[in-house]
Write an enzyme that holds these catalytic residues in place. Structure first.
Site, PDB file in Angstrom:
ATOM      1  N   HIS A  46       0.855  -1.184   0.000  1.00 58.30           N
ATOM      2  CA  HIS A  46       0.000   0.000   0.000  1.00 58.30           C
ATOM      3  C   HIS A  46       0.888   1.230   0.000  1.00 58.30           C
ATOM      4  O   HIS A  46       1.921   1.264   0.681  1.00 58.30           O
ATOM      5  CB  HIS A  46      -0.920   0.009   1.230  1.00 58.30           C
ATOM      6  CG  HIS A  46      -2.082   0.926   1.107  1.00 58.30           C
ATOM      7  ND1 HIS A  46      -1.971   2.294   1.247  1.00 58.30           N
ATOM      8  CD2 HIS A  46      -3.400   0.686   0.817  1.00 58.30           C
ATOM      9  CE1 HIS A  46      -3.156   2.848   1.075  1.00 58.30           C
ATOM     10  NE2 HIS A  46      -4.033   1.899   0.810  1.00 58.30           N
ATOM     11  N   ASP A  89      -7.814  -5.282   0.365  1.00 59.83           N
ATOM     12  CA  ASP A  89      -8.458  -6.125  -0.652  1.00 59.83           C
ATOM     13  C   ASP A  89      -8.197  -7.616  -0.455  1.00 59.83           C
ATOM     14  O   ASP A  89      -8.965  -8.449  -0.925  1.00 59.83           O
ATOM     15  CB  ASP A  89      -7.968  -5.723  -2.056  1.00 59.83           C
ATOM     16  CG  ASP A  89      -8.384  -4.323  -2.435  1.00 59.83           C
ATOM     17  OD1 ASP A  89      -9.589  -4.046  -2.407  1.00 59.83           O
ATOM     18  OD2 ASP A  89      -7.505  -3.497  -2.740  1.00 59.83           O
TER      19      ASP A  89
END
Length: 367
Positions: free
Chosen positions: A249, A300
Site C-alpha cells: 500500500h 483487498d
C-alpha cells in the site's frame, strides 16, 4: 519543482472527513479500529456531520435510510435490461448510477436517499445478473441487514450482520484516493451528486484502483483448480514480472490496519462456510510474500474471501466496494461543494517548443 508520480505525498486540499496521517486511518478524528463495531449508520452520520449522532438521531437516521431503500419503477425496468448485458458489473453500475440521476424526483434526492438507492441498485444488479427476483426491504431491519438480504435473498444471522457491518465501516472512506479525488473534482464544478458518483465509479472501475479484490480471488481459484503449489505459483508470477494483487500500500508501509481486522473475519467466515482451504492458501501466500518482499496484505486481500463466503461472484466484488465507499464519496462531495472552489491544477509542459504553423503562401514566400 519536483513532481512525484501520481501526486504521491502532495497535499492538494484540506478535509475533515478522514485522515491517514502517520499511517493511522481515522474518520473525523476517531481511529477506525475503534469504530469497527460501530453501526454502519452511525459511521455514515459521523462522516457526513463530523460528529457522532445522539441515540435519537441514530434511530431516526437509520429509519430514514431504510425507508428510502427502494428504486423508482422506471429505474428497475431499465435495469432489468442493462444488467443482463455481457459487460463487467462495474460498467453496469456506472450506467445505473447515471440512470438514477435521471429518474424519479431527482431534485429532492439528498445524501441519505442517494446512499439508500445506491445500495439497493447494487444489490439489484447482483440479483438480475443471477436471474433472481429483486427483493424488497424490511422496514424493521437495519441498513446492513437489509443490504445483505437484498443481494443474497436470505435473512442473515446476527453474526453475519456484525461481520459485514465491520467490512462496510472499514471501506466507508479512505482520504483522497483516486475515486474520491475524482468525485471532488466534479463536485468542485458544482455538478449534481449523481454526476460526482458516476465519475467516482469510473475511477474505481480501473484495475489500478478497484478490482484488486477480484484479482485476489481469481488467483486463489486458479491455484485450487490447477492444484498448483501456492508458493511456486507466486514465485512464477513474480519471475514473470506480474504483481501479486492484495499486497502493499502506498501509505501503509508496515501493514494496512484494516487488513488485520478483516483477517479475523475472513478466518471466521471461512470456517463456518466450508472455505478453510482458501484461507489456508491465503496464509501460505501471506507468509511467503512477507518473507520474500516484506509486503503486507492490504484491505483487498481478505475482503476477497469474505465476499466469496457470502456467495458473491468475484465479478461483483468491486461493486460491493462501491456500495461501502458511497458513504465516503458523498461525505467528500458535500464538503467540496460547500467549499465552493473549482479544482483546476496546473501542469508542467514537457513537449516540443518553438514550432510554427505555416500556410502554403507563407511556405512559398520562404522558398
Amino acid at each position: 519543482m519536483a513532481l512525484p508520480k501520481g501526486l504521491a505525498g502532495v497535499v492538494v486540499d484540506q478535509t475533515k472527513v478522514s485522515s491517514t496521517q502517520n499511517a493511522v486511518l481515522t474518520y473525523s478524528g476517531y481511529p477506525v479500529r475503534e469504530l469497527k463495531n460501530a453501526p454502519f449508520e452511525e459511521v455514515v452520520f459521523l462522516l457526513w456531520h463530523s460528529r457522532l449522532p445522539t441515540t435519537n438521531e441514530l434511530h431516526d437516521f437509520r429509519k430514514q435510510l431504510v425507508s428510502q431503500m427502494a428504486l423508482p419503477y422506471e429505474t428497475v425496468q431499465l435495469m432489468a435490461r442493462i444488467a443482463r448485458e455481457p459487460q463487467h458489473p462495474m460498467s453496469i453500475l456506472r450506467t445505473t448510477v447515471s440512470l438514477l440521476g435521471t429518474t424519479n424526483d431527482v431534485e429532492r434526492d439528498e445524501p441519505p436517499r442517494i446512499l439508500a438507492k445506491m445500495l439497493t441498485a447494487i444489490a439489484a444488479i447482483i440479483r438480475i445478473r443471477a436471474d433472481l427476483p429483486i427483493k424488497h426491504v424490511h422496514r424493521e431491519w437495519g441498513v446492513v441487514e437489509n443490504f445483505i438480504y437484498l443481494f443474497s435473498g436470505k435473512r442473515p444471522t446476527s453474526d453475519q450482520v456484525a461481520m459485514f457491518n465491520t467490512v462496510m465501516v472499514l471501506h466507508a472512506d479512505h482520504e483522497f484516493n483516486a475515486s474520491t479525488f475524482t468525485a471532488r473534482v466534479v463536485a468542485s464544478t458544482q455538478s449534481d451528486d449523481y454526476s460526482c458518483l458516476t465519475a467516482a465509479i469510473c475511477a474505481l472501475k480501473g484495475p489500478l484502483h478497484g478490482g484488486a479484490n477480484e484479482q485476489v480471488f481469481r488467483m486463489l481459484e486458479t491455484i485450487r483448480q490447477t492444484k498448483q503449489d501456492p508458493i511456486q505459483y507466486v514465485k512464477d508470477q513474480i519471475a514473470r514480472g506480474h504483481k501479486i494483487m492484495g499486497f502493499g500500500h502506498r501509505i501503509y508501509k508496515n501493514g494496512d490496519p484494516r487488513a488485520a481486522i478483516l483477517r479475523k473475519i475472513a478466518h471466521r467466515l471461512a470456517v463456518t462456510t466450508g472455505n478453510e482451504a482458501y484461507f489456508t492458501l491465503q496464509e501460505q501466500i501471506r507468509q511467503y510474500m512477507f518473507d520474500k518482499t516484506g509486503l503486507h496484505p492490504n484491505v483487498d486481500y481478505y475482503t476477497a474471501l469474505i465476499y466469496h463466503c457470502f456467495n458473491l461472484d468475484r465479478q461483483v466484488f468491486t461493486t460491493m466496494f462501491a456500495a461501502c465507499r458511497t458513504a465516503g464519496w458523498l461525505a467528500h462531495i458535500i464538503e467540496q461543494q460547500a467549499e465552493g472552489c473549482l479544482i483546476r491544477p496546473s501542469s508542467k509542459y514537457i513537449g516540443k517548443t518553438d514550432r510554427h504553423y505555416l500556410t502554403d503562401k507563407e511556405e512559398n514566400s520562404v522558398d
